[in-house]
Design an enzyme around this catalytic site. Structure first.
Site, PDB file in Angstrom:
ATOM      1  N   TYR A  95      35.156 -22.013  -1.258  1.00 19.91           N
ATOM      2  CA  TYR A  95      36.023 -21.370  -0.493  1.00 19.91           C
ATOM      3  C   TYR A  95      37.671 -22.243   0.012  1.00 19.91           C
ATOM      4  N   GLU A 138      27.201 -14.488   3.706  1.00 22.79           N
ATOM      5  CA  GLU A 138      26.517 -14.830   2.211  1.00 22.79           C
ATOM      6  C   GLU A 138      25.015 -15.708   2.259  1.00 22.79           C
ATOM      7  N   ASN A 206      28.017  -8.876 -13.807  1.00 28.51           N
ATOM      8  CA  ASN A 206      26.850  -7.930 -13.075  1.00 28.51           C
ATOM      9  C   ASN A 206      26.509  -6.967 -13.845  1.00 28.51           C
ATOM     10  N   TYR A 207      25.115  -6.595 -13.783  1.00 29.14           N
ATOM     11  CA  TYR A 207      24.501  -5.532 -14.275  1.00 29.14           C
ATOM     12  C   TYR A 207      23.613  -4.771 -13.445  1.00 29.14           C
ATOM     13  N   SER A 208      23.848  -3.468 -13.396  1.00 27.67           N
ATOM     14  CA  SER A 208      23.116  -2.847 -12.315  1.00 27.67           C
ATOM     15  C   SER A 208      21.433  -2.684 -12.851  1.00 27.67           C
ATOM     16  N   ILE A 271      25.540   5.764 -15.590  1.00 28.14           N
ATOM     17  CA  ILE A 271      23.988   6.256 -15.528  1.00 28.14           C
ATOM     18  C   ILE A 271      23.086   5.248 -14.920  1.00 28.14           C
ATOM     19  N   PHE A 388      31.921   0.912  -8.286  1.00 29.27           N
ATOM     20  CA  PHE A 388      32.901   0.733  -9.370  1.00 29.27           C
ATOM     21  C   PHE A 388      32.099  -0.469 -10.312  1.00 29.27           C
ATOM     22  N   PHE A 389      32.055  -0.433 -11.658  1.00 28.47           N
ATOM     23  CA  PHE A 389      31.653  -1.449 -12.387  1.00 28.47           C
ATOM     24  C   PHE A 389      32.799  -2.395 -12.492  1.00 28.47           C
ATOM     25  N   GLY A 390      33.245  -3.026 -11.642  1.00 25.13           N
ATOM     26  CA  GLY A 390      34.298  -4.088 -11.478  1.00 25.13           C
ATOM     27  C   GLY A 390      34.808  -4.095 -10.074  1.00 25.13           C
TER      28      GLY A 390
HETATM   29  C1  LIG Z   1      28.304  -4.043  -9.825  1.00 18.72           C
HETATM   30  C2  LIG Z   1      28.543  -3.860 -11.409  1.00 18.72           C
HETATM   31  C3  LIG Z   1      27.353  -3.105 -12.112  1.00 18.72           C
HETATM   32  C4  LIG Z   1      27.628  -3.071 -13.531  1.00 18.72           C
HETATM   33  N1  LIG Z   1      26.427  -2.656 -14.047  1.00 18.72           N
HETATM   34  C5  LIG Z   1      26.512  -2.273 -15.553  1.00 18.72           C
HETATM   35  C6  LIG Z   1      25.610  -1.848 -16.145  1.00 18.72           C
HETATM   36  O1  LIG Z   1      24.536  -1.370 -15.614  1.00 18.72           O
HETATM   37  N2  LIG Z   1      25.770  -1.542 -17.586  1.00 18.72           N
HETATM   38  C7  LIG Z   1      26.995  -2.138 -18.185  1.00 18.72           C
HETATM   39  O2  LIG Z   1      27.107  -1.922 -19.326  1.00 18.72           O
HETATM   40  N3  LIG Z   1      28.038  -2.640 -17.514  1.00 18.72           N
HETATM   41  C8  LIG Z   1      27.771  -2.851 -16.124  1.00 18.72           C
HETATM   42  N4  LIG Z   1      28.609  -3.397 -15.474  1.00 18.72           N
HETATM   43  C9  LIG Z   1      29.988  -3.910 -16.291  1.00 18.72           C
HETATM   44  C10 LIG Z   1      29.563  -5.349 -16.623  1.00 18.72           C
HETATM   45  O3  LIG Z   1      29.543  -6.402 -15.646  1.00 18.72           O
HETATM   46  C11 LIG Z   1      30.739  -5.943 -17.726  1.00 18.72           C
HETATM   47  O4  LIG Z   1      32.185  -5.712 -17.080  1.00 18.72           O
HETATM   48  C12 LIG Z   1      30.772  -5.270 -18.966  1.00 18.72           C
HETATM   49  O5  LIG Z   1      29.592  -5.418 -19.717  1.00 18.72           O
HETATM   50  C13 LIG Z   1      31.752  -5.647 -19.851  1.00 18.72           C
HETATM   51  O6  LIG Z   1      31.664  -7.025 -20.011  1.00 18.72           O
HETATM   52  P1  LIG Z   1      32.200  -7.744 -21.362  1.00 18.72           P
HETATM   53  O7  LIG Z   1      32.096  -9.161 -21.032  1.00 18.72           O
HETATM   54  O8  LIG Z   1      31.386  -7.124 -22.392  1.00 18.72           O
HETATM   55  O9  LIG Z   1      33.536  -7.406 -21.583  1.00 18.72           O
HETATM   56  P2  LIG Z   1      34.964  -8.011 -21.223  1.00 18.72           P
HETATM   57  O10 LIG Z   1      35.042  -9.323 -21.997  1.00 18.72           O
HETATM   58  O11 LIG Z   1      34.838  -8.157 -19.845  1.00 18.72           O
HETATM   59  O12 LIG Z   1      36.062  -7.115 -21.532  1.00 18.72           O
HETATM   60  C14 LIG Z   1      35.961  -5.681 -20.958  1.00 18.72           C
HETATM   61  C15 LIG Z   1      37.011  -4.926 -21.784  1.00 18.72           C
HETATM   62  O13 LIG Z   1      38.217  -5.353 -21.457  1.00 18.72           O
HETATM   63  C16 LIG Z   1      38.950  -5.678 -22.644  1.00 18.72           C
HETATM   64  N5  LIG Z   1      39.664  -6.944 -22.397  1.00 18.72           N
HETATM   65  C17 LIG Z   1      39.080  -8.103 -22.139  1.00 18.72           C
HETATM   66  N6  LIG Z   1      39.852  -9.189 -22.118  1.00 18.72           N
HETATM   67  C18 LIG Z   1      41.099  -8.453 -22.059  1.00 18.72           C
HETATM   68  C19 LIG Z   1      42.471  -9.043 -22.135  1.00 18.72           C
HETATM   69  N7  LIG Z   1      42.829 -10.201 -22.101  1.00 18.72           N
HETATM   70  N8  LIG Z   1      43.521  -7.897 -22.248  1.00 18.72           N
HETATM   71  C20 LIG Z   1      43.207  -6.626 -22.564  1.00 18.72           C
HETATM   72  N9  LIG Z   1      42.031  -6.100 -22.630  1.00 18.72           N
HETATM   73  C21 LIG Z   1      40.856  -7.195 -22.417  1.00 18.72           C
HETATM   74  C22 LIG Z   1      37.847  -5.957 -23.836  1.00 18.72           C
HETATM   75  O14 LIG Z   1      38.352  -5.646 -25.046  1.00 18.72           O
HETATM   76  C23 LIG Z   1      36.808  -5.127 -23.083  1.00 18.72           C
HETATM   77  O15 LIG Z   1      36.857  -3.732 -23.765  1.00 18.72           O
HETATM   78  C24 LIG Z   1      28.588  -3.663 -14.195  1.00 18.72           C
HETATM   79  C25 LIG Z   1      29.739  -4.332 -13.376  1.00 18.72           C
HETATM   80  C26 LIG Z   1      29.572  -4.289 -12.087  1.00 18.72           C
HETATM   81  C27 LIG Z   1      30.645  -5.120 -11.292  1.00 18.72           C
HETATM   82  C1  HEM Z   2      38.181 -15.190   2.462  1.00 22.90           C
HETATM   83  C2  HEM Z   2      37.864 -15.270   1.124  1.00 22.90           C
HETATM   84  C3  HEM Z   2      37.808 -14.366   0.147  1.00 22.90           C
HETATM   85  C4  HEM Z   2      37.947 -12.537   0.263  1.00 22.90           C
HETATM   86  C5  HEM Z   2      38.602 -12.237   1.423  1.00 22.90           C
HETATM   87  C6  HEM Z   2      37.511 -12.285  -1.078  1.00 22.90           C
HETATM   88  C7  HEM Z   2      37.436 -11.031  -1.482  1.00 22.90           C
HETATM   89  C8  HEM Z   2      37.248 -10.347  -2.677  1.00 22.90           C
HETATM   90  C9  HEM Z   2      37.222  -8.931  -2.885  1.00 22.90           C
HETATM   91  C10 HEM Z   2      37.845  -8.004  -2.062  1.00 22.90           C
HETATM   92  C11 HEM Z   2      36.633  -8.942  -4.220  1.00 22.90           C
HETATM   93  C12 HEM Z   2      36.391  -7.412  -4.868  1.00 22.90           C
HETATM   94  C13 HEM Z   2      35.080  -7.065  -4.358  1.00 22.90           C
HETATM   95  C14 HEM Z   2      34.559  -5.811  -5.037  1.00 22.90           C
HETATM   96  O1  HEM Z   2      35.429  -4.642  -4.731  1.00 22.90           O
HETATM   97  O2  HEM Z   2      33.944  -5.772  -5.982  1.00 22.90           O
HETATM   98  C15 HEM Z   2      35.855 -10.245  -4.463  1.00 22.90           C
HETATM   99  C16 HEM Z   2      35.274 -10.439  -5.569  1.00 22.90           C
HETATM  100  C17 HEM Z   2      35.100 -11.693  -6.075  1.00 22.90           C
HETATM  101  N1  HEM Z   2      35.240 -13.092  -5.392  1.00 22.90           N
HETATM  102 FE1  HEM Z   2      36.240 -13.014  -3.496  1.00 22.90          FE
HETATM  103  N2  HEM Z   2      36.930 -13.090  -1.777  1.00 22.90           N
HETATM  104  C18 HEM Z   2      37.091 -14.302  -1.005  1.00 22.90           C
HETATM  105  C19 HEM Z   2      36.624 -15.796  -1.534  1.00 22.90           C
HETATM  106  C20 HEM Z   2      36.218 -16.075  -2.818  1.00 22.90           C
HETATM  107  C21 HEM Z   2      35.972 -17.390  -3.188  1.00 22.90           C
HETATM  108  C22 HEM Z   2      35.791 -18.525  -2.434  1.00 22.90           C
HETATM  109  C23 HEM Z   2      35.446 -17.143  -4.599  1.00 22.90           C
HETATM  110  C24 HEM Z   2      35.147 -18.291  -5.462  1.00 22.90           C
HETATM  111  C25 HEM Z   2      35.985 -19.062  -5.841  1.00 22.90           C
HETATM  112  C26 HEM Z   2      35.727 -15.897  -4.880  1.00 22.90           C
HETATM  113  C27 HEM Z   2      35.260 -15.210  -6.165  1.00 22.90           C
HETATM  114  C28 HEM Z   2      35.089 -13.784  -6.170  1.00 22.90           C
HETATM  115  C29 HEM Z   2      34.754 -13.230  -7.488  1.00 22.90           C
HETATM  116  C30 HEM Z   2      34.197 -14.258  -8.915  1.00 22.90           C
HETATM  117  C31 HEM Z   2      34.588 -11.910  -7.546  1.00 22.90           C
HETATM  118  C32 HEM Z   2      34.294 -10.786  -8.452  1.00 22.90           C
HETATM  119  C33 HEM Z   2      35.578 -10.873  -9.397  1.00 22.90           C
HETATM  120  C34 HEM Z   2      35.608  -9.922 -10.582  1.00 22.90           C
HETATM  121  O3  HEM Z   2      34.922  -9.017 -10.530  1.00 22.90           O
HETATM  122  O4  HEM Z   2      36.446 -10.062 -11.463  1.00 22.90           O
HETATM  123  N3  HEM Z   2      35.885 -15.251  -3.703  1.00 22.90           N
HETATM  124  N4  HEM Z   2      36.466 -11.069  -3.501  1.00 22.90           N
END
Ligand SMILES: Cc1cc2nc3c(=O)[nH]c(=O)nc-3n(C[C@H](O)[C@H](O)[C@H](O)COP(=O)(O)OP(=O)(O)OC[C@H]3O[C@@H](n4cnc5c(N)ncnc54)[C@H](O)[C@@H]3O)c2cc1C
Ligand code: HEM
Length: 396
Positions: A95, A138, A206-208, A271, A388-390
């Site tokens: 933090y 947390e 993350n993966y569901s 799915i 969202f998966f992101g």
């Molecule tokens: C809550 C949650 C649940 C999820 N559940 C699942 C699930 O059940 N199954 C599943 O398959 N996934 C799931 N995901 C998504 C998963 O976490 C990954 O994001 C996904 O597998 C893609 O990761 P990756 O490392 O393969 O791709 P990444 O390397 O993250 O890239 C993703 C895409 O972006 C493109 N990309 C990467 N870097 C760049 C760049 N610099 N410029 C332009 N394009 C770029 C890549 O070509 C690729 O097509 C979930 C995500 C979340 C947040």
């Molecule tokens: C007050 C402080 C913070 C706030 C308000 C905040 C807020 C958020 C929000 C809004 C998201 C997106 C959630 C979602 O929709 O999925 C997120 C994701 C995330 N946060 Fe924070 N955050 C804080 C502190 C931190 C710290 C200290 C870290 C670690 C250095 C951190 C790391 C991350 C990461 C890794 C994700 C997921 C990013 C991704 O999916 O690419 N956050 N946070």
């Protein structure tokens, strides 16, 4: 401690954040990821490039500034952040790094005339207040996960017990603890965190969980993303017997206990959480369920066989409708329809009283369409849930 004067200053910066919040958070990430290599592995680079993560953070900061008098108004947003942080193992020591980078970005983006010492001090106090809330929430989740039967803290080693091809682009990994012990229960819809080293770099994703809780194993189902760092590594390099490091399950997109009919709608790999929800609902309740799945075509359609089986076994209360966007190539089963999702089609398939609980997930434009369609049908927003998966984004 945030004083009344500081609270006023933070509220007064809301209009600035409304117009410049994203520029600020984009600059913030550039500084943090450039200068603090220790937090780089926590963040998904693709989300930075797409701008979704800076937008999600800007939105959170804005909501916070707007509601600083009533922090409870943050409601579901705080829980969403906490769950995402927990599944990626964000810890208290991270933090101060975020705080320092945020204040520096405020100073550099707004300029010395606007970002006076008083503004910076107010934001420092406000950030600390929010950080304390998140760190506390947390810690409570980490403690509960560590204390629960089969639970743990931090990373734990799991073996890939089975690797199963579900379609041309989705593969499942069945995971058991290396020491053979039980695994903590989760709520259908939740996800785990994976920590891996790919090409010498640490990465987290993350993966569901795609099967109902069973106390002994987890299943994740991963779509191969073109050029995706982790998904292609899992598909191509990870096999049965290999060991993966998992963070315990988290997530607030979970199936609520209810007697109302259940509607599960998914597009593509969206799915996965709906499968765990469906399996649990069939085992634990007598609810009527409508399961609607959209896939590009038969080749990429995953889990068709098990859904056919469940539809036969629960013919009195489960209806499965599959839609393929493309007619070719032909597959083993005929879809209910071919083409893009259509409102009249959904209207005909969903329970007529519209008094149901809906959960949906898929690509963003797909979710925007489903959200709008359910709204037009009169389904109240709190009964039409999605994730969202992101990073979370605005849906229309
Ligand atoms: C809550 C949650 C649940 C999820 N559940 C699942 C699930 O059940 N199954 C599943 O398959 N996934 C799931 N995901 C998504 C998963 O976490 C990954 O994001 C996904 O597998 C893609 O990761 P990756 O490392 O393969 O791709 P990444 O390397 O993250 O890239 C993703 C895409 O972006 C493109 N990309 C990467 N870097 C760049 C760049 N610099 N410029 C332009 N394009 C770029 C890549 O070509 C690729 O097509 C979930 C995500 C979340 C947040
Ligand atoms: C007050 C402080 C913070 C706030 C308000 C905040 C807020 C958020 C929000 C809004 C998201 C997106 C959630 C979602 O929709 O999925 C997120 C994701 C995330 N946060 Fe924070 N955050 C804080 C502190 C931190 C710290 C200290 C870290 C670690 C250095 C951190 C790391 C991350 C990461 C890794 C994700 C997921 C990013 C991704 O999916 O690419 N956050 N946070």
């Amino acid at each position: 401690m945030l004083t009344d004067a500081q609270r006023d200053i933070v509220k007064a910066t809301v209009p600035l954040l409304e117009t410049g919040g994203e520029a600020l958070t984009t600059h913030f990430y550039r500084v943090m990821l450039g200068e603090y290599p220790q937090v780089r592995p926590l963040f998904n680079q693709a989300h930075q490039t797409a701008g979704t993560q800076p937008r999600a953070l800007a939105n959170a900061v804005l909501m916070y500034a707007r509601h600083i008098d009533r922090l409870e108004a943050l409601g579901p947003l705080a829980s969403q952040i906490v769950n995402k942080h927990v599944a990626l193992q964000i810890l208290p020591e991270h933090y101060p790094i975020v705080g320092a980078c945020l204040l520096r970005a405020i100073r550099e983006v707004l300029g010395a005339e606007v970002a006076t010492d008083a503004v910076i001090d107010a934001w420092a106090a406000a950030y600390q207040q929010l950080a304390d809330i998140l760190i506390g929430a947390e810690a409570a989740v980490y403690d509960a996960l560590a204390a629960a039967p089969g639970g743990w803290r931090g990373g734990r080693a799991f073996t890939v017990a089975r690797k199963v091809r579900e379609s041309s682009e989705i593969t499942s990994f069945h995971l058991v603890r290396v020491d053979g012990g039980p695994v903590v229960d989760f709520k259908p819809g939740q996800y785990i965190g994976l920590k891996l080293v790919v090409g010498g770099q640490e990465v987290r994703r993350n993966y569901s969980l795609s099967a109902a809780p069973n106390g002994a194993s987890y299943r994740i189902s991963v779509k191969r993303e073109p050029e995706g760092v982790v998904s292609t590594h899992l598909h191509d390099q990870v096999g049965e017997g290999d060991v993966l490091e998992l963070f315990p399950p988290a997530g607030d997109f979970t199936l609520d206990a209810s007697l109302r009919p259940l509607v599960l709608i998914s597009g593509g790999v969206g799915i996965t959480p709906t499968l765990a929800m469906l399996e649990s609902a069939l085992a634990d309740s007598q609810r009527e369920v409508v399961f609607v799945h959209y896939a590009r075509n038969a080749e990429v359609h995953a889990f068709g066989g098990v859904l056919d089986d469940w539809a036969r076994q629960h013919a009195d209360r489960l209806r499965v409708h599959t839609v393929y966007e493309q007619p070719a190539p032909a597959g083993p089963r005929a879809p209910a329809a071919i083409g893009r999702p259509a409102a009249d089609q959904l209207a005909a398939w969903l329970p007529p009283g519209r008094d149901f609980d809906a959960y949906f997930l898929g690509p963003k434009p797909f979710m925007a369409f489903i959200k709008r369609t359910l709204q037009d049908m009169g389904v109240p927003p709190e009964r039409a849930r999605y994730e969202f998966f992101g990073p979370a984004e605005q849906l229309g």
